[in-house]
Scaffold this motif. Structure first.
Motif, PDB file in Angstrom:
ATOM      1  N   LEU A 118      -1.929  12.700  -0.255  1.00 55.27           N
ATOM      2  CA  LEU A 118      -1.026  11.751   0.400  1.00 55.27           C
ATOM      3  C   LEU A 118      -1.780  10.799   1.322  1.00 55.27           C
ATOM      4  O   LEU A 118      -1.497   9.587   1.354  1.00 55.27           O
ATOM      5  CB  LEU A 118       0.062  12.500   1.169  1.00 55.27           C
ATOM      6  CG  LEU A 118       1.114  13.201   0.301  1.00 55.27           C
ATOM      7  CD1 LEU A 118       2.002  14.094   1.162  1.00 55.27           C
ATOM      8  CD2 LEU A 118       1.962  12.182  -0.458  1.00 55.27           C
ATOM      9  N   GLU A 119      -2.747  11.316   2.050  1.00 60.59           N
ATOM     10  CA  GLU A 119      -3.537  10.470   2.945  1.00 60.59           C
ATOM     11  C   GLU A 119      -4.377   9.473   2.139  1.00 60.59           C
ATOM     12  O   GLU A 119      -4.503   8.300   2.510  1.00 60.59           O
ATOM     13  CB  GLU A 119      -4.446  11.332   3.823  1.00 60.59           C
ATOM     14  CG  GLU A 119      -3.703  12.114   4.902  1.00 60.59           C
ATOM     15  CD  GLU A 119      -2.820  13.232   4.358  1.00 60.59           C
ATOM     16  OE1 GLU A 119      -3.122  13.751   3.247  1.00 60.59           O
ATOM     17  OE2 GLU A 119      -1.823  13.577   5.028  1.00 60.59           O
ATOM     18  N   ARG A 120      -4.943   9.927   1.037  1.00 63.42           N
ATOM     19  CA  ARG A 120      -5.757   9.039   0.194  1.00 63.42           C
ATOM     20  C   ARG A 120      -4.889   7.946  -0.432  1.00 63.42           C
ATOM     21  O   ARG A 120      -5.292   6.792  -0.543  1.00 63.42           O
ATOM     22  CB  ARG A 120      -6.460   9.852  -0.900  1.00 63.42           C
ATOM     23  CG  ARG A 120      -7.458  10.877  -0.372  1.00 63.42           C
ATOM     24  CD  ARG A 120      -8.025  11.704  -1.506  1.00 63.42           C
ATOM     25  NE  ARG A 120      -8.995  10.930  -2.286  1.00 63.42           N
ATOM     26  CZ  ARG A 120      -9.230  11.121  -3.575  1.00 63.42           C
ATOM     27  NH1 ARG A 120      -8.550  12.042  -4.242  1.00 63.42           N
ATOM     28  NH2 ARG A 120     -10.128  10.406  -4.202  1.00 63.42           N
ATOM     29  N   LEU A 121      -3.682   8.314  -0.847  1.00 59.86           N
ATOM     30  CA  LEU A 121      -2.787   7.334  -1.443  1.00 59.86           C
ATOM     31  C   LEU A 121      -2.368   6.285  -0.410  1.00 59.86           C
ATOM     32  O   LEU A 121      -2.335   5.083  -0.709  1.00 59.86           O
ATOM     33  CB  LEU A 121      -1.560   8.042  -2.020  1.00 59.86           C
ATOM     34  CG  LEU A 121      -0.671   7.213  -2.945  1.00 59.86           C
ATOM     35  CD1 LEU A 121      -1.419   6.833  -4.221  1.00 59.86           C
ATOM     36  CD2 LEU A 121       0.602   7.989  -3.302  1.00 59.86           C
TER      37      LEU A 121
ATOM     38  N   PRO B 123      -1.682  -2.722 -11.705  1.00 55.96           N
ATOM     39  CA  PRO B 123      -2.102  -1.760 -10.682  1.00 55.96           C
ATOM     40  C   PRO B 123      -3.585  -1.856 -10.361  1.00 55.96           C
ATOM     41  O   PRO B 123      -4.416  -2.127 -11.238  1.00 55.96           O
ATOM     42  CB  PRO B 123      -1.753  -0.404 -11.309  1.00 55.96           C
ATOM     43  CG  PRO B 123      -1.705  -0.664 -12.773  1.00 55.96           C
ATOM     44  CD  PRO B 123      -1.245  -2.074 -12.948  1.00 55.96           C
ATOM     45  N   ASP B 124      -3.908  -1.641  -9.114  1.00 52.91           N
ATOM     46  CA  ASP B 124      -5.290  -1.645  -8.642  1.00 52.91           C
ATOM     47  C   ASP B 124      -6.016  -0.434  -9.229  1.00 52.91           C
ATOM     48  O   ASP B 124      -5.560   0.700  -9.068  1.00 52.91           O
ATOM     49  CB  ASP B 124      -5.275  -1.581  -7.109  1.00 52.91           C
ATOM     50  CG  ASP B 124      -6.667  -1.544  -6.505  1.00 52.91           C
ATOM     51  OD1 ASP B 124      -7.656  -1.591  -7.254  1.00 52.91           O
ATOM     52  OD2 ASP B 124      -6.758  -1.450  -5.260  1.00 52.91           O
ATOM     53  N   PRO B 125      -7.154  -0.626  -9.910  1.00 50.90           N
ATOM     54  CA  PRO B 125      -7.889   0.518 -10.464  1.00 50.90           C
ATOM     55  C   PRO B 125      -8.247   1.560  -9.415  1.00 50.90           C
ATOM     56  O   PRO B 125      -8.268   2.764  -9.716  1.00 50.90           O
ATOM     57  CB  PRO B 125      -9.137  -0.122 -11.072  1.00 50.90           C
ATOM     58  CG  PRO B 125      -8.717  -1.520 -11.391  1.00 50.90           C
ATOM     59  CD  PRO B 125      -7.771  -1.908 -10.296  1.00 50.90           C
ATOM     60  N   ALA B 126      -8.548   1.137  -8.187  1.00 49.17           N
ATOM     61  CA  ALA B 126      -8.870   2.100  -7.131  1.00 49.17           C
ATOM     62  C   ALA B 126      -7.661   2.973  -6.815  1.00 49.17           C
ATOM     63  O   ALA B 126      -7.785   4.179  -6.559  1.00 49.17           O
ATOM     64  CB  ALA B 126      -9.344   1.367  -5.871  1.00 49.17           C
ATOM     65  N   ALA B 127      -6.478   2.370  -6.837  1.00 49.81           N
ATOM     66  CA  ALA B 127      -5.262   3.139  -6.593  1.00 49.81           C
ATOM     67  C   ALA B 127      -5.000   4.117  -7.733  1.00 49.81           C
ATOM     68  O   ALA B 127      -4.583   5.261  -7.502  1.00 49.81           O
ATOM     69  CB  ALA B 127      -4.085   2.194  -6.413  1.00 49.81           C
ATOM     70  N   LEU B 128      -5.259   3.682  -8.952  1.00 52.67           N
ATOM     71  CA  LEU B 128      -5.063   4.571 -10.095  1.00 52.67           C
ATOM     72  C   LEU B 128      -6.011   5.765 -10.045  1.00 52.67           C
ATOM     73  O   LEU B 128      -5.637   6.885 -10.423  1.00 52.67           O
ATOM     74  CB  LEU B 128      -5.258   3.802 -11.405  1.00 52.67           C
ATOM     75  CG  LEU B 128      -4.228   2.708 -11.702  1.00 52.67           C
ATOM     76  CD1 LEU B 128      -4.575   2.022 -13.015  1.00 52.67           C
ATOM     77  CD2 LEU B 128      -2.821   3.268 -11.735  1.00 52.67           C
ATOM     78  N   ALA B 129      -7.225   5.541  -9.584  1.00 57.82           N
ATOM     79  CA  ALA B 129      -8.182   6.645  -9.478  1.00 57.82           C
ATOM     80  C   ALA B 129      -7.682   7.706  -8.508  1.00 57.82           C
ATOM     81  O   ALA B 129      -7.835   8.909  -8.754  1.00 57.82           O
ATOM     82  CB  ALA B 129      -9.540   6.110  -9.027  1.00 57.82           C
ATOM     83  N   VAL B 130      -7.077   7.273  -7.418  1.00 52.58           N
ATOM     84  CA  VAL B 130      -6.489   8.231  -6.476  1.00 52.58           C
ATOM     85  C   VAL B 130      -5.263   8.883  -7.090  1.00 52.58           C
ATOM     86  O   VAL B 130      -5.059  10.107  -7.001  1.00 52.58           O
ATOM     87  CB  VAL B 130      -6.128   7.526  -5.153  1.00 52.58           C
ATOM     88  CG1 VAL B 130      -5.332   8.462  -4.242  1.00 52.58           C
ATOM     89  CG2 VAL B 130      -7.391   7.048  -4.448  1.00 52.58           C
ATOM     90  N   LEU B 131      -4.438   8.085  -7.717  1.00 55.51           N
ATOM     91  CA  LEU B 131      -3.189   8.580  -8.296  1.00 55.51           C
ATOM     92  C   LEU B 131      -3.429   9.669  -9.327  1.00 55.51           C
ATOM     93  O   LEU B 131      -2.598  10.563  -9.504  1.00 55.51           O
ATOM     94  CB  LEU B 131      -2.443   7.413  -8.944  1.00 55.51           C
ATOM     95  CG  LEU B 131      -0.978   7.610  -9.313  1.00 55.51           C
ATOM     96  CD1 LEU B 131      -0.118   7.744  -8.068  1.00 55.51           C
ATOM     97  CD2 LEU B 131      -0.496   6.449 -10.180  1.00 55.51           C
TER      98      LEU B 131
END
Length: 276
Positions: free
Chosen positions: A155-158, A138-146
């Motif tokens: 939802l918009e950030r994801l 997983p992308d660390p940036a995606a995990l930070a949002v998650l």
């Protein structure tokens, strides 16, 4: 004081199986489900078996309803056990609804129930093996949002960080369940201060009405069953037995972890792919 067990998604499938496991343990079962008829039927079934059970209609995406559930539980006694089985799968909704129910709803429920958690209280929330089937790190940036599911623009950030791929219900489901697994890590730290604990459970393919609906829409699920070392689907009562153990005194040092109950299919796939 009356000891209370609360089960969401209790109207059928794995939620109902969890309620049956807890029936001999709790003074009162609160059977939460958005399906009023299903919750009522489950309560009737458990009462016929000798349990004290009552239905409670709630949609976990409704903050007011979740707040009312918490007040109801507080008035009934000591909330000792929670099994959060409510959720939806990829064929049941669009990506936004899947994430809202499976991750945002779980986070909101845990936040609302946290003040009721005292010494010895235990919670299990349902995740899935789905994130473990994704071969990509997983992308660390995606995990930070998650990891911030209660952000008002979550939802918009994801969508921004994952791109259009997240609009595929299966992709959204996998990310939502990954979020649940990670949510449990953080919640374990919060609850530990009160002497309470939490785990997630990640079922594989299980023979439930919801599972059969997914299988009819995705023939690839049959291939996963064939790759499962035990060569079969799981049964709701097998998943519920693990939940029952995780909520028991015998598991009192089990906290902040995910329990994979998949018949060995993830191990088989990892072995075939040469993963360690």
């Amino acid at each position: 004081m009356t000891t209370v067990a609360m089960i969401t998604g209790a109207g059928r499938g794995m939620g109902l199986a969890c309620a049956e496991v807890l029936a001999d343990r709790a003074d009162l079962l609160v059977l939460a489900d958005r399906d009023e008829a299903g919750a009522a039927a489950a309560a009737d079934r458990l009462r016929a078996a000798g349990a004290r059970a009552e239905p409670f209609v709630v949609d976990v995406t409704d903050p007011a309803g979740v707040g009312e559930l918490a007040r109801h539980l507080a008035a009934r006694g000591r909330l000792r056990w929670v099994a959060h089985a409510a959720g939806i799968s990829p064929t049941m909704a669009d990506w936004r609804t899947i994430v809202a129910v499976d991750l945002i709803g779980t986070a909101a429920l845990l936040e609302t129930l946290r003040p009721l958690a005292g010494p010895g209280a235990a919670t299990v929330v349902f995740a899935s093996m789905a994130p473990l089937l994704d071969p990509n790190p997983p992308d660390p940036a995606a995990l930070a949002v998650l990891d911030d599911p209660l952000h008002p623009d979550f939802l918009e950030r994801l969508r921004e960080v994952l791109g259009a791929a997240v609009e595929q219900p299966g992709v959204a489901y996998g990310w939502a369940k990954r979020g649940v697994q990670r949510l449990v890590w953080r919640e374990a730290v919060r609850l530990g201060a009160a002497g309470a604990r939490i785990c997630s459970i990640s079922p594989g393919i299980v023979d439930t009405p919801q599972g059969r609906q997914e299988a009819s829409a995705h023939p690839s699920m049959r291939a996963l069953v064939e790759r499962t070392p035990l060569r079969r689907e799981g049964r709701p009562e097998e998943i519920a037995a693990v939940v029952g153990f995780a909520l028991s005194e015998e598991a009192s040092f089990l906290n902040g972890t995910d329990l994979l109950v998949d018949g060995g299919v993830v191990a088989a796939l990892r072995g075939a792919d040469g993963q360690r």
